[in-house]
Design a protein around this motif. Structure first.
Motif, short mmCIF file in Angstrom:
data_model
loop_
_atom_site.label_atom_id
_atom_site.label_comp_id
_atom_site.label_asym_id
_atom_site.label_seq_id
_atom_site.Cartn_x
_atom_site.Cartn_y
_atom_site.Cartn_z
N LYS B 42 27.72 14.48 -15.23
CA LYS B 42 27.40 15.43 -14.95
C LYS B 42 25.81 15.08 -14.41
O LYS B 42 25.66 15.18 -12.93
CB LYS B 42 27.30 16.04 -15.21
CG LYS B 42 28.44 17.43 -16.04
CD LYS B 42 28.30 18.51 -17.71
CE LYS B 42 27.31 18.24 -18.52
NZ LYS B 42 27.44 16.97 -19.69
N SER B 43 25.00 14.56 -15.02
CA SER B 43 23.72 14.23 -14.39
C SER B 43 23.77 12.63 -13.81
O SER B 43 23.35 13.60 -12.17
CB SER B 43 23.38 13.74 -15.47
OG SER B 43 22.97 14.21 -16.92
N THR B 44 24.92 12.09 -13.21
CA THR B 44 24.88 10.71 -12.95
C THR B 44 25.24 11.19 -11.15
O THR B 44 24.30 10.90 -9.84
CB THR B 44 26.01 9.56 -13.57
OG1 THR B 44 25.20 9.48 -14.38
CG2 THR B 44 26.18 8.68 -12.25
N PHE B 79 15.39 19.00 -13.03
CA PHE B 79 15.40 18.33 -13.91
C PHE B 79 15.88 19.09 -15.59
O PHE B 79 15.06 20.24 -15.79
CB PHE B 79 14.37 17.46 -14.35
CG PHE B 79 14.62 15.98 -13.57
CD1 PHE B 79 15.21 15.13 -13.18
CD2 PHE B 79 14.00 16.32 -12.45
CE1 PHE B 79 14.96 14.12 -12.49
CE2 PHE B 79 14.26 15.46 -10.70
CZ PHE B 79 14.53 13.91 -10.96
N GLN B 80 16.44 18.50 -16.22
CA GLN B 80 15.94 19.66 -17.72
C GLN B 80 15.24 19.57 -18.56
O GLN B 80 14.95 20.54 -19.09
CB GLN B 80 17.31 18.25 -18.71
CG GLN B 80 17.87 18.94 -19.79
CD GLN B 80 18.39 17.84 -20.34
OE1 GLN B 80 19.51 16.97 -20.03
NE2 GLN B 80 18.92 18.29 -22.29
N ASP B 81 14.82 18.53 -18.66
CA ASP B 81 13.11 18.37 -19.44
C ASP B 81 12.16 18.99 -18.61
O ASP B 81 11.72 18.30 -18.38
CB ASP B 81 13.23 16.86 -20.23
CG ASP B 81 12.22 17.51 -21.36
OD1 ASP B 81 11.83 18.21 -21.96
OD2 ASP B 81 11.39 16.02 -21.55
N ALA B 157 20.78 21.64 -10.04
CA ALA B 157 19.95 22.22 -11.85
C ALA B 157 20.68 21.43 -12.37
O ALA B 157 21.55 21.32 -12.87
CB ALA B 157 19.63 23.93 -11.45
N ASP B 158 19.99 20.30 -13.16
CA ASP B 158 20.82 19.58 -14.46
C ASP B 158 20.38 20.25 -15.42
O ASP B 158 19.28 19.92 -15.89
CB ASP B 158 20.36 18.13 -13.62
CG ASP B 158 21.24 17.34 -15.04
OD1 ASP B 158 21.43 18.05 -15.71
OD2 ASP B 158 20.62 16.06 -15.09
N GLU B 159 20.80 21.09 -15.88
CA GLU B 159 20.92 21.74 -17.13
C GLU B 159 19.77 21.58 -17.91
O GLU B 159 18.67 21.81 -18.63
CB GLU B 159 20.95 20.31 -18.51
CG GLU B 159 22.11 19.78 -18.77
CD GLU B 159 23.24 20.40 -19.48
OE1 GLU B 159 23.09 21.50 -20.05
OE2 GLU B 159 24.06 19.59 -19.50
#
Ligand SMILES: Nc1ncnc2c1ncn2[C@@H]1O[C@H](COP(=O)(O)OP(=O)(O)OP(=O)(O)O)[C@@H](O)[C@H]1O
Ligand code: SF4
Ligand SMILES: [Mg+2]
Lengths: 601, 244
Positions: B42-44, B79-81, B157-159
């Motif tokens: 997914k992120s890739t 990003f996620q974090d 929007a990644d996680e």
């Protein structure tokens, strides 16, 4: 800064450094004349009241000359360090500046140079650049560059993996700007600390070069030069050579100690105030495997004691599954660690009683005495396994240590337990290292480790948070099976309300270090009476959530555990709060700690 | 708003193929949810669209033209974090301003920062704060404001909610829905949480081992899954009460 000064080593270093720098700045002004005053009547004299460490072959006062030489010595050392630093930074940033391929080449070259003996490099460059102060500064600076390059490379590599660098790239920030705005500020601190330490070493090297005649040339003089001049008479007037030598050592120490002190300055933590009167001991609840009464955990923090757990009373019956939910920082994990006997001074654990599987955890050595009666599973299994050892022997270790099994028997049991937690081909897997396991498999192996003995209680702290849905479900199912087969009780901690309601019989809701509500898991979604519990449940979308309405949110932020309020900790975020709530903390009565339990907002 | 199209995109790291000829369209003004287990790529996929992952074959098009992979991208990513996506030494305002196109003057900058912070429901006074002074949810909103500052045509929007506490997760999800309604944003919304995707996305694509195995309107895919893997995912998302 303050923390570094507070330690004796740091203080000594800084005081020394100030003195050395003062000598460098004022030396030539104050003692300049004295250092050049020729006195033919007093050649090569020994120490006297007038000339503390004697005079040289022209009768000049050596003590004054040592002080005057401070400026040149320090300046040259600083210049060389600066050369190393700038060059090192550019080389270290090469992968970012010059593209991947060229960057890799430069990095490889740097690695080779770092492995080279530093002194050889210095001598090599000194010969290349020729005799003299400038050549020596270049030589020392160049020779020091690889070490700086490697440091910068490592630091920059760490920074460039950060998402903010990726975000800046996507936003169109160019390479140079990236380096100046995002990378440099974030690596400056460690680089400067390292440079301070390195300057001490450079000072020494420089003295060495001048001493060998490769550095500063007459009529100029630095400490190395003075040492060489004094060498001829070392047997008659040892102080003439030792004086400048001592100066070099002191100045080197000044830089080194200062850098060291800043590098290892500990985060400041206040000592906890003395414990209050211990609560009178109470008896554990009957038929429970875990019983805690008025459990309090206090942790020393930078801004005063952190009251992580502030009086929690609960019990877990034999074979029961109890869940703990709450926001991050509400004290869930600290409660778990206390229950597992894993907290040690300076963290303070107090309670009227804290008994697990018949062992009093307030007495020392608790975790050890618990033996295999307690199994613990943490969020990140990678940190619970030793990455350097194979999985099987790590499991076997438990049985050998706690049950006195032989090596063979223990390993056989480990394989059997891996099989029990449904790891395929357990005999082969037992010989693998933790990193060869996927996240879900590691978590299962961790549960397997808990099953090496005969656990009566399993404490699982966010065991599935690091896993995705499908694996998460497998791990939860495994925990359920294990409980069915062994009859062990479970204390399951999670911020995920749905995980807890699925697995547990009873749920404790924690907020700001207290249990605010305790209720059967099946009632969590529908019959919660505490405003916080209701908000927590409403904030999480599930597969039935109404799509036409916004999700409920809890306004505001959790309380700071350093400044816990007098009244209800939830009051600043509670729609029902009134003055009574803000002044009087509601006790946990009949499963809920709220003055207005069950009222509609 | 624009359409982002992945056309038979493959990504390979050495011998390991992470994405196999993935085709996916994020229509103008649409929010497309991308679900799948961790490591499925997914992120890739998102990173490939902004030039952070190497596309081995296929094309990623924005309104029919290749997405530029240098300079300010018209496709922005969140990003996620939230703890690693903001420079700890840069104020919130500076981080946002950095992504703005052109060279806005001082006044213009301030106004724009205030406007963007307002969009993500943050007080304009926050512009002077460092990330360390913000909670996770507030940071994630700043990250969103920074993405919006670049005037993107599509947002990835990644996680973005999975590192957040449940109590702030809801606020960020509400914000995403508000923004789609008010700004008509096109968005690829990546998450492993089906309930979250169900709440924000109108289309869903299911990624499994580097391939899209099913996609369609959210209600259809989640209500009447056709692929076995989607059913498996859905079963995992539902309570396991009957099991215990
Ligand atoms: N830079 C890289 N080098 C080598 N392999 C990589 C790299 N980046 C990703 N991978 C691999 O690609 C696969 C897909 O990774 P990706 O990060 O896209 O997964 P994901 O679905 O986003 O997972 P998660 O939900 O955990 O974030 C994984 O097997 C990962 O190991
Ligand atoms: S005691 Fe008062 S402030 Fe606290 S939760 Fe109950 S109603 Fe709200
Ligand atoms: Mg991912």
């Amino acid at each position: 800064m303050r923390a570094a000064l507070r330690r004796p080593v740091g203080l000594a270093g800084v005081v020394l450094l100030v003195l050395v720098l003062a000598a460098a700045v004022f030396g030539p002004v104050v003692w300049g004349d004295r250092a050049t005053a020729v006195d033919t009547a007093d050649l090569l004299a020994g120490p006297s009241a007038e000339h503390w460490i004697g005079t040289d072959n022209l009768g000049r006062d050596l003590f004054a000359r040592v002080l005057v030489a401070a400026r040149l010595s320090i300046l040259l050392a600083l210049a060389a360090t600066a050369i190393s630093m700038v060059l090192g930074f550019l080389l270290g940033a090469a992968p970012m500046l010059a593209g991947r391929r060229l960057g890799r080449l430069i990095t490889a070259a740097v690695n080779v140079l770092v492995a080279f003996p530093g002194l050889l490099l210095v001598l090599f460059f000194a010969v290349v650049f020729g005799v003299g102060a400038r050549g020596a500064a270049l030589a020392v600076g160049l020779a020091g560059a690889p070490a700086f390059a490697r440091l910068c490379h490592t630091l920059i590599a760490g920074i460039s993996e950060r998402d903010y660098v990726a975000a800046a790239r996507i936003a169109g920030v160019g390479r140079v700007r990236m380096l100046l705005r995002h990378v440099l500020p974030n690596i400056a601190e460690p680089v400067i600390v390292y440079a301070t330490m390195a300057a001490g070493g450079v000072l020494l090297t420089f003295a060495g070069l001048s001493f060998l005649g490769l550095g500063v040339q007459a009529p100029d003089y630095d400490w190395g030069r003075l040492m060489q001049d004094g060498l001829n008479g070392i047997y008659i007037h040892p102080l003439a050579a030792l004086g400048p030598g001592i100066a070099v050592v002191l100045a080197g120490l000044a830089f080194n100690l200062t850098g060291e002190a800043f590098a290892s300055a500990p985060r400041r933590a206040h000592v906890l105030p003395k414990a209050g009167q211990p609560a009178p001991a109470t008896a554990p609840a009957a038929g429970s495997v875990l019983s805690a009464d008025d459990l309090r955990v206090t942790i020393p923090g930078p801004n005063g004691p952190i009251h992580a757990v502030r009086g929690v009373t609960f019990a877990v019956g034999d074979g029961e599954a109890v869940g703990v939910v709450g926001e991050s920082g509400s004290g869930k994990s600290v409660t778990a660690l206390a229950v597992a006997g894993l907290l040690e001074p300076p963290v303070r654990v107090e309670a009227a009683h804290l008994v697990v599987a018949g062992e009093d955890l307030l007495a020392p050595g608790a975790h050890r005495r618990l033996g295999t009666a307690l199994a613990v599973v943490f969020q990140d299994p990678m940190t619970s396994f030793n990455p350097a050892h194979r999985v099987g022997p790590q499991l076997a270790e438990v049985s050998r240590f706690h049950q006195g099994m032989g090596r063979k028997a223990a390993f056989a049991r480990a394989v059997d337990r891996l099989n029990a937690v449904r790891i395929g081909d357990p005999a082969r897997r037992a010989r693998q290292y933790p990193f060869e396991f996927s996240g879900g498999m590691r978590q299962r192996a961790m549960i397997g480790m808990g099953l090496m003995g005969d656990p009566r209680l399993i404490v699982a702290d966010e065991p599935t948070t690091a896993l995705d849905v499908t694996v998460q479900r497998q791990v939860l199912e495994l925990l359920a099976d294990v409980r069915r087969e062994t009859g062990a009780a479970l204390l399951l901690i999670s911020h995920d309300v749905s995980v807890v309601t699925d697995v547990c019989d009873r749920v404790l809701v924690m907020y700001a270090g207290r249990v605010v509500e305790e209720l059967p898991a099946k009632d969590l979604r529908t019959l919660a009476r505490h405003p916080y519990t209701r908000a927590l449940v409403a904030a999480v979308p599930d597969m039935e959530t109404d799509l036409d309405r916004p999700l409920a949110v809890i306004p505001g932020l959790p309380v700071d555990p350093v400044e816990t309020p007098a009244g209800c900790a939830f009051a600043p975020r509670c729609p029902l709060a009134d003055d009574h709530c803000r002044t009087v903390a509601p006790p946990l009565l009949d499963g809920v700690a709220c003055h207005k339990a069950g009222e509609a907002p | 708003m624009s359409t982002l199209t992945f056309h038979e995109v493959s990504v390979r790291y050495g011998a390991h193929t992470v994405l196999h000829e993935v085709s996916l369209e994020v229509g103008a003004g649409r929010t497309v949810g991308l679900v799948g287990e961790s490591g499925c790529g997914k992120s890739t996929l998102a990173r490939a669209a902004v030039g952070l992952a190497p596309v081995t074959s296929g094309a990623i098009l924005l309104d029919g033209r290749p997405v530029p992979s240098r300079g300010r991208r018209p496709v922005q990513m969140v990003f996620q974090d939230p703890y690693s996506s903001l420079d700890p030494r840069m104020t919130v305002g500076d981080s946002i301003a950095e992504a703005m196109p052109g060279r806005p003057g001082r006044m213009e900058r301030q106004t724009e920062i205030a406007r963007l912070l307002g969009l993500v429901h943050l007080d304009a006074a926050r512009a002077g704060d460092l990330p360390g002074q913000l909670s996770g949810g507030q940071r994630q909103r700043v990250a969103l404001a920074r993405a919006l500052a670049a005037r993107p045509r599509v947002i990835l929007a990644d996680e973005i909610t999975s590192a957040l506490d449940v109590s702030v997760q809801g606020a960020v999800l509400n914000l995403i829905r508000d923004m789609r309604r008010d700004l008509g944003l096109s968005m690829l919304f990546i998450s492993h949480n089906l309930a979250v995707v169900r709440y924000v996305a109108d289309h869903v694509a299911v990624l499994h081992a580097g391939r899209i195995v099913e996609h369609g309107p959210t209600a259809r895919v989640l209500g009447d899954p056709r692929h076995d893997y989607t059913r498996h995912l859905l079963a995992s998302a539902h309570p396991l009460k009957e099991h215990t």
